[in-house]
Design a protein around this motif. Structure first.
Motif, PDB file in Angstrom:
ATOM      1  N   UNK A   1       0.964  -1.237   0.079  1.00 52.66           N
ATOM      2  CA  UNK A   1       0.057   0.010   0.172  1.00 52.66           C
ATOM      3  C   UNK A   1       0.844   1.344  -0.064  1.00 52.66           C
ATOM      4  N   UNK A   2       2.279   1.307  -0.249  1.00 53.41           N
ATOM      5  CA  UNK A   2       3.237   2.149  -0.312  1.00 53.41           C
ATOM      6  C   UNK A   2       3.260   2.976   0.893  1.00 53.41           C
ATOM      7  N   UNK A   3       3.203   2.061   2.005  1.00 54.26           N
ATOM      8  CA  UNK A   3       3.267   2.809   3.306  1.00 54.26           C
ATOM      9  C   UNK A   3       4.925   2.379   3.891  1.00 54.26           C
ATOM     10  N   UNK A   4       5.485   3.474   4.565  1.00 52.33           N
ATOM     11  CA  UNK A   4       6.812   3.158   5.173  1.00 52.33           C
ATOM     12  C   UNK A   4       6.519   2.228   6.440  1.00 52.33           C
ATOM     13  N   UNK A   5       6.951   1.218   6.494  1.00 55.75           N
ATOM     14  CA  UNK A   5       6.917   0.184   7.496  1.00 55.75           C
ATOM     15  C   UNK A   5       8.397  -0.390   8.179  1.00 55.75           C
ATOM     16  N   UNK A   6       8.329  -0.598   9.536  1.00 60.34           N
ATOM     17  CA  UNK A   6       9.613  -1.149  10.260  1.00 60.34           C
ATOM     18  C   UNK A   6       8.737  -2.340  10.958  1.00 60.34           C
ATOM     19  N   UNK A   7       9.796  -3.626  10.842  1.00 57.62           N
ATOM     20  CA  UNK A   7       9.216  -4.729  11.439  1.00 57.62           C
ATOM     21  C   UNK A   7      10.405  -4.717  12.595  1.00 57.62           C
ATOM     22  N   UNK A   8      10.194  -4.961  13.716  1.00 62.68           N
ATOM     23  CA  UNK A   8      10.964  -5.234  14.773  1.00 62.68           C
ATOM     24  C   UNK A   8      10.664  -6.610  15.248  1.00 62.68           C
TER      25      UNK A   8
ATOM     26  N   UNK B   1      -6.879  -2.580   7.440  1.00 61.86           N
ATOM     27  CA  UNK B   1      -7.610  -1.514   8.425  1.00 61.86           C
ATOM     28  C   UNK B   1      -6.516  -0.363   8.871  1.00 61.86           C
ATOM     29  N   UNK B   2      -5.292  -0.677   9.001  1.00 59.32           N
ATOM     30  CA  UNK B   2      -4.269   0.247   9.535  1.00 59.32           C
ATOM     31  C   UNK B   2      -4.068   1.499   8.176  1.00 59.32           C
ATOM     32  N   UNK B   3      -4.010   0.736   6.800  1.00 58.92           N
ATOM     33  CA  UNK B   3      -3.986   1.673   5.975  1.00 58.92           C
ATOM     34  C   UNK B   3      -5.141   2.646   5.751  1.00 58.92           C
ATOM     35  N   UNK B   4      -6.342   1.840   5.850  1.00 62.18           N
ATOM     36  CA  UNK B   4      -7.506   2.813   5.830  1.00 62.18           C
ATOM     37  C   UNK B   4      -7.802   3.824   6.870  1.00 62.18           C
ATOM     38  N   UNK B   5      -7.217   3.583   7.986  1.00 64.88           N
ATOM     39  CA  UNK B   5      -7.126   4.534   9.131  1.00 64.88           C
ATOM     40  C   UNK B   5      -6.160   5.609   8.882  1.00 64.88           C
ATOM     41  N   UNK B   6      -5.066   5.346   8.350  1.00 64.06           N
ATOM     42  CA  UNK B   6      -4.196   6.335   7.889  1.00 64.06           C
ATOM     43  C   UNK B   6      -4.779   7.255   6.834  1.00 64.06           C
ATOM     44  N   UNK B   7      -5.417   6.604   5.809  1.00 68.91           N
ATOM     45  CA  UNK B   7      -6.034   7.140   4.707  1.00 68.91           C
ATOM     46  C   UNK B   7      -6.929   8.274   5.272  1.00 68.91           C
TER      47      UNK B   7
END
Length: 338
Positions: free
Chosen positions: A42-49, A313-319
């Motif tokens: 979804x072209x989001x910047x993401x970090x996985x820890x 759901x996170x992407x939709x919330x950010x949108x």
């Protein structure tokens, strides 16, 4: 890559603070990587820890995951890590120990003192199996000591299987495992002895009931050979099934005020979990969960699906947030006009 993603990944805020990612995913198992994959696409910047402590590490293979049947857990995770990197997702080894609100984002603190920031959090830290204190049991966990017939039943079919009774669900477990073998023994151990109806059901299915507390497990060359009772009696067994207590790794969530609640099955508490809505949204705004931390009985395929749902759901919330900001910015030049 969009402007927001480029800005988040290539700049460091003033004052030496870490980058602000659209989403920080805490936990790099099937749920976390699936959520990260969805967000990365979804072209989001993401970090996985990821702390590198997968629950299924002792298991030889993943099962009931269409297209991945029989894949070793380590290979599945390695493939997932390679896939998310293709979409710009960053991976960081480390143990996230706490998180806190910081303005309009979250600051996640790692065990080494480092910190990262994200606009949204997806917590997929899984669970810990609290096993009965029987000598030798923990050492065989994932090989000859098992918990899930749908995960391991086929591989141990027709063997001499024991069911360790630790609670009222043990009768159900014995009858369930009977599907995979005719040689099932229920060890009453610390549970109440089955009532007359349960005894009849077990007898009808050919399940042997052994009364007495289990003292230890006998092994030979690292394999289970028998279950030894407190009185010294040895019952030969090749496999022992155990229903441990399922406890979520919820330290980061607790730091945000999100606490585990009891998880019941057939009126019996079998552990705890983090409650969330169907998308994984918790009571803390901006915080989602997926995988065994919220669904302790989910297999790998279900955990992965939950990660996809949470990521969407996170992407939709950010949108929604970005749209509100865009509308406010569009109106701003005209707000003072007469």
């Amino acid at each position: 890559m969009n402007e927001r993603t480029e800005r988040a990944m290539n700049s460091t805020p003033e004052g030496g603070l870490p980058e602000i990612y659209d989403a920080v995913v805490i936990g790099g198992g099937a749920a976390g990587l699936s959520g990260a994959l969805t967000l990365g696409r979804a072209r989001r910047s993401v970090l996985v820890i990821d702390a590198g402590e997968p629950r299924n590490a002792p298991a030889a293979a993943v099962h009931a995951y269409l297209g991945h049947e029989g894949t070793p857990p380590g290979e599945l995770l390695a493939a997932g890590r390679a896939e998310v990197r293709r979409y710009g997702v960053e991976l960081r080894d480390g143990d996230a120990v706490a998180a806190a609100r910081e303005d309009d984002a979250f600051r996640v603190t790692l065990a080494d003192g480092a910190g990262v920031r994200g606009r949204r959090l997806l917590v997929t830290t899984g669970l810990v199996d609290e096993l009965p204190a029987v000598p030798g049991l923990a050492e065989l966990w994932g090989s000859d000591v098992l918990h899930c017939p749908y995960c391991h039943g086929w591989e141990v079919r027709d063997r001499a299987i024991g069911v360790l009774g630790t609670g009222p669900l043990a009768v159900h477990q014995a009858l369930l495992w009977r599907q995979w073998s005719e040689d099932i023994t229920l060890f009453v151990h610390t549970m109440d002895e089955p009532d007359d109806r349960s005894h009849e059901e077990l007898a009808a299915r050919g399940v042997r009931v052994v009364v007495g507390e289990v003292a230890s497990l006998d092994t030979r060359e690292g394999r289970l050979t028998g279950v030894r009772l407190a009185d010294g009696t040895l019952i030969p067994r090749q496999v022992l099934t155990v229903a441990g207590k399922l406890m979520p790794r919820a330290g980061v969530l607790s730091s945000l005020g999100v606490e585990p609640t009891d998880l019941e099955m057939a009126g019996t508490v079998i552990g705890a979990h983090i409650t969330a809505d169907p998308t994984g949204a918790t009571e803390a705004p901006g915080v989602w969960v997926a995988g065994n931390v919220t669904g302790p009985t989910d297999q790998v395929v279900a955990a992965a699906a939950a990660g996809v749902r949470a990521g969407a759901a996170i992407n939709a919330d950010l949108i929604a947030e970005e749209t509100r900001a865009a509308v406010a910015a569009r109106r701003a030049p005209h707000s003072g006009a007469s």
